[in-house]
Design an enzyme around this catalytic site. Structure first.
Site, mmCIF file in Angstrom:
data_model
loop_
_atom_site.group_PDB
_atom_site.id
_atom_site.type_symbol
_atom_site.label_atom_id
_atom_site.label_comp_id
_atom_site.label_asym_id
_atom_site.label_seq_id
_atom_site.Cartn_x
_atom_site.Cartn_y
_atom_site.Cartn_z
ATOM 1 N N ARG A 162 30.861 17.421 -19.203
ATOM 2 C CA ARG A 162 29.692 18.151 -19.713
ATOM 3 C C ARG A 162 29.544 19.414 -18.879
ATOM 4 O O ARG A 162 29.811 19.387 -17.662
ATOM 5 C CB ARG A 162 28.407 17.300 -19.624
ATOM 6 C CG ARG A 162 27.178 18.051 -20.124
ATOM 7 C CD ARG A 162 25.949 17.170 -20.418
ATOM 8 N NE ARG A 162 25.388 16.497 -19.268
ATOM 9 C CZ ARG A 162 25.534 15.210 -18.992
ATOM 10 N NH1 ARG A 162 26.236 14.434 -19.801
ATOM 11 N NH2 ARG A 162 25.000 14.663 -17.919
ATOM 12 N N GLU A 205 26.622 22.390 -18.297
ATOM 13 C CA GLU A 205 25.225 22.693 -18.637
ATOM 14 C C GLU A 205 24.715 23.885 -17.841
ATOM 15 O O GLU A 205 24.784 23.894 -16.610
ATOM 16 C CB GLU A 205 24.344 21.470 -18.324
ATOM 17 C CG GLU A 205 22.860 21.709 -18.577
ATOM 18 C CD GLU A 205 22.024 20.444 -18.424
ATOM 19 O OE1 GLU A 205 22.458 19.518 -17.699
ATOM 20 O OE2 GLU A 205 20.943 20.389 -19.026
ATOM 21 N N ASP A 249 0.832 -1.212 0.000
ATOM 22 C CA ASP A 249 0.000 0.000 0.000
ATOM 23 C C ASP A 249 0.870 1.266 0.000
ATOM 24 O O ASP A 249 0.427 2.331 0.409
ATOM 25 C CB ASP A 249 -0.957 -0.020 1.199
ATOM 26 C CG ASP A 249 -0.197 -0.144 2.510
ATOM 27 O OD1 ASP A 249 1.041 -0.333 2.459
ATOM 28 O OD2 ASP A 249 -0.836 -0.055 3.576
ATOM 29 N N HIS A 307 17.595 21.547 -24.570
ATOM 30 C CA HIS A 307 16.152 21.264 -24.611
ATOM 31 C C HIS A 307 15.459 22.400 -23.868
ATOM 32 O O HIS A 307 16.093 23.129 -23.101
ATOM 33 C CB HIS A 307 15.841 19.909 -23.950
ATOM 34 C CG HIS A 307 16.502 19.728 -22.606
ATOM 35 N ND1 HIS A 307 15.977 20.229 -21.439
ATOM 36 C CD2 HIS A 307 17.672 19.135 -22.244
ATOM 37 C CE1 HIS A 307 16.774 19.935 -20.427
ATOM 38 N NE2 HIS A 307 17.817 19.274 -20.876
HETATM 39 N N1 GLY Z 1 19.486 16.193 -16.730
HETATM 40 C C1 GLY Z 1 18.973 15.758 -17.966
HETATM 41 C C2 GLY Z 1 19.480 16.541 -19.078
HETATM 42 O O1 GLY Z 1 20.473 17.227 -18.929
HETATM 43 O O2 GLY Z 1 18.901 16.598 -20.134
HETATM 44 MN MN MN Z 2 19.596 19.032 -19.719
HETATM 45 MN MN MN Z 3 21.186 17.898 -17.092
#
Ligand code: GLY
Ligand code: MN
Ligand code: MN
Length: 464
Positions: free
Chosen positions: A427, A429, A39, A375
């Protein structure tokens, strides 16, 4: 700035939706609850469209937004007040709260949905509802329609036009208003602070999940209830697994650590990636790779302007990264030719001239940079809104928020590249608001250059 619940925000959005609708009834369901086991449910989060228009967070609810039919334009169906259920599972607004706090013109309990919704659909030509996500919901919609159809001899006609409201709502969500940005900016600030804290706390020998805890501790302490997605905390070669999520490896002296983590504030999420050295100092090869990614990222950010399309930042990032790959000896040839070769391959695959299952792909930048550069970002990390109109990429407009996240991924087992680069994954971002002028980097507080990262980490290590 007061960031408490503000019913006026949701009212403004409903009014904007009604303005864009043709006369009719739009139906929005709350997100369903999913059982985890027994549950016990998975953590509940309201559906972004539902929250965007109502501000209401309880499961099971249903909203009607009505244009030019009857006296109500906003109707909520909500769980009924129930002392016992509230002791066990939490407070409920009930129909009374739905009217008083959430601004509904009329509100009913969930038990009344089956009788009341068909009443609201009588003599309505257009129904706006998004189908296809949940079979159970789709069946309920069919049931309501059939209920109205059965009233024909009583003189009531059933809707004959079905529209998907996502088209309108997602277009609204793509263009961030002042209301949206109040929360999104805060999510970005908190997330930046979390990444900086992660840099300060990282030491060789720690486990990836310990760094994650340091970062998410800041998120929670700063007022964020949950993350926008599962954090990626990837040491060394794990950074070359794009959606790494185990987060359970011990961090090695000399490796890099890639962290992709973003937290929510007021249902808006940030999405930041930073990559830093576990021991606080980039090696020469690590700095070299890092600086190519940074150069690509800064060039791509600069392309987040009106007059450019969604695709321009990606194209610019690919140009810089490919130049870097050739300069570092990861690829040979002329960068422009390498990019053209990849474009031709993509075209051939699209036209079924080539088949990736049988034909050997050319060796291009895609070997080391295999994802897109960004995105849309908002209430969902991969936010709603279209990317193309027909064949044309969407033009960037003030109010659009997108991520800019180039990377270079050189897996440890790539014995075809200079050894010093193997096992390096980077990376970077950031979250960028397109404005009339220069791009507004909402995540600018997250430390980013080699020098600034090293200085921040050195300062933290000296204090420890
Ligand atoms: N954290 C997912 C992306 O960077 O698209
Ligand atoms: Mn992203
Ligand atoms: Mn990301």
């Amino acid at each position: 700035m007061n960031l408490d619940f503000d019913a006026a925000i949701f009212k403004r959005r409903r009014e904007a939706l009604i303005k864009r609708m043709l006369p009719g009834v739009a139906i929005f369901p709350a997100a369903p609850e999913y059982l985890r086991n027994g549950d016990v449910h998975h953590d509940y989060r309201q559906h972004s469209d539902f929250y965007y228009l109502t501000g209401f967070e309880e499961a099971g609810a249903l909203a009607l937004i009505i244009k030019e039919h009857g006296e109500h334009s906003f109707v909520l169906f909500v769980p009924k007040r129930d002392k016992m259920m509230e002791i066990w599972n939490g407070r409920r607004a009930g129909p009374e709260g739905a009217i008083k706090k959430f601004g509904a013109d009329a509100a009913f309990t969930l038990e009344e949905i089956e009788s009341k919704v068909p009443e609201y659909l009588r003599n309505v030509q257009r129904m706006y509802v998004h189908l296809g996500d949940e079979t159970h919901f789709d069946e309920r919609v069919t049931g309501w329609l059939n209920r109205v159809r059965a009233m024909k001899r009583q003189g009531f006609n059933a809707p004959t036009e079905l529209h998907d409201p996502s088209e309108i709502v997602h277009e609204m969500r793509l263009h961030k208003s002042k209301d949206d940005l109040r929360y999104l900016r805060r999510a970005c600030e908190i997330t930046s602070e979390g990444h900086n804290a992660g840099m300060r706390a990282t030491r060789p020998g720690m486990f990836e999940y310990e760094v994650q805890a340091e970062i998410e501790h800041v998120f929670r302490k700063q007022g964020s209830r949950r993350n926008g997605y599962g954090s990626i905390v990837a040491g060394g070669d794990n950074a070359n697994i794009l959606h790494y999520h185990e987060n359970n490896m011990q961090l090695n002296d000399g490796d890099l650590l890639l962290v992709d983590a973003g937290t929510e504030f007021g249902m808006y999420t940030a999405d930041i990636t930073r990559t830093w050295p576990v021991n606080g100092k980039f090696s020469e090869a690590q700095a070299e790779v890092y600086n190519w990614v940074l150069k690509a990222q800064l060039a791509a950010i600069d392309a987040c302007r009106p007059g450019k399309t969604f695709r321009d930042p990606h194209n610019i990032a690919v140009e810089v990264l490919t130049e870097g790959m050739v300069a570092m000896g990861l690829l040979t040839g002329n960068p422009a030719d390498i990019i053209a070769t990849q474009a031709q391959w993509d075209e051939d695959v699209k036209n079924k001239v080539k088949n990736p299952a049988n034909d050997e792909a050319p060796r291009t930048y895609r070997e080391f940079y295999m994802h897109n550069t960004g995105h849309w970002l908002g209430m969902d990390v991969h936010d709603v809104g279209r990317y193309k109109d027909g064949d044309a990429w969407l033009p960037l407009k003030p109010g659009c928020v997108l991520t800019v996240e180039p990377g270079l991924y050189i897996a440890k087992d790539r014995d075809d590249v200079p050894e010093k680069y193997r096992g390096i994954g980077v990376r970077i971002e950031d979250d960028v608001l397109v404005t009339e002028g220069d791009p507004d980097v909402l995540t600018r507080d997250a430390v980013k250059t080699v020098e600034d990262i090293e200085a921040l980490m050195a300062e933290a290590m000296a204090k420890a």
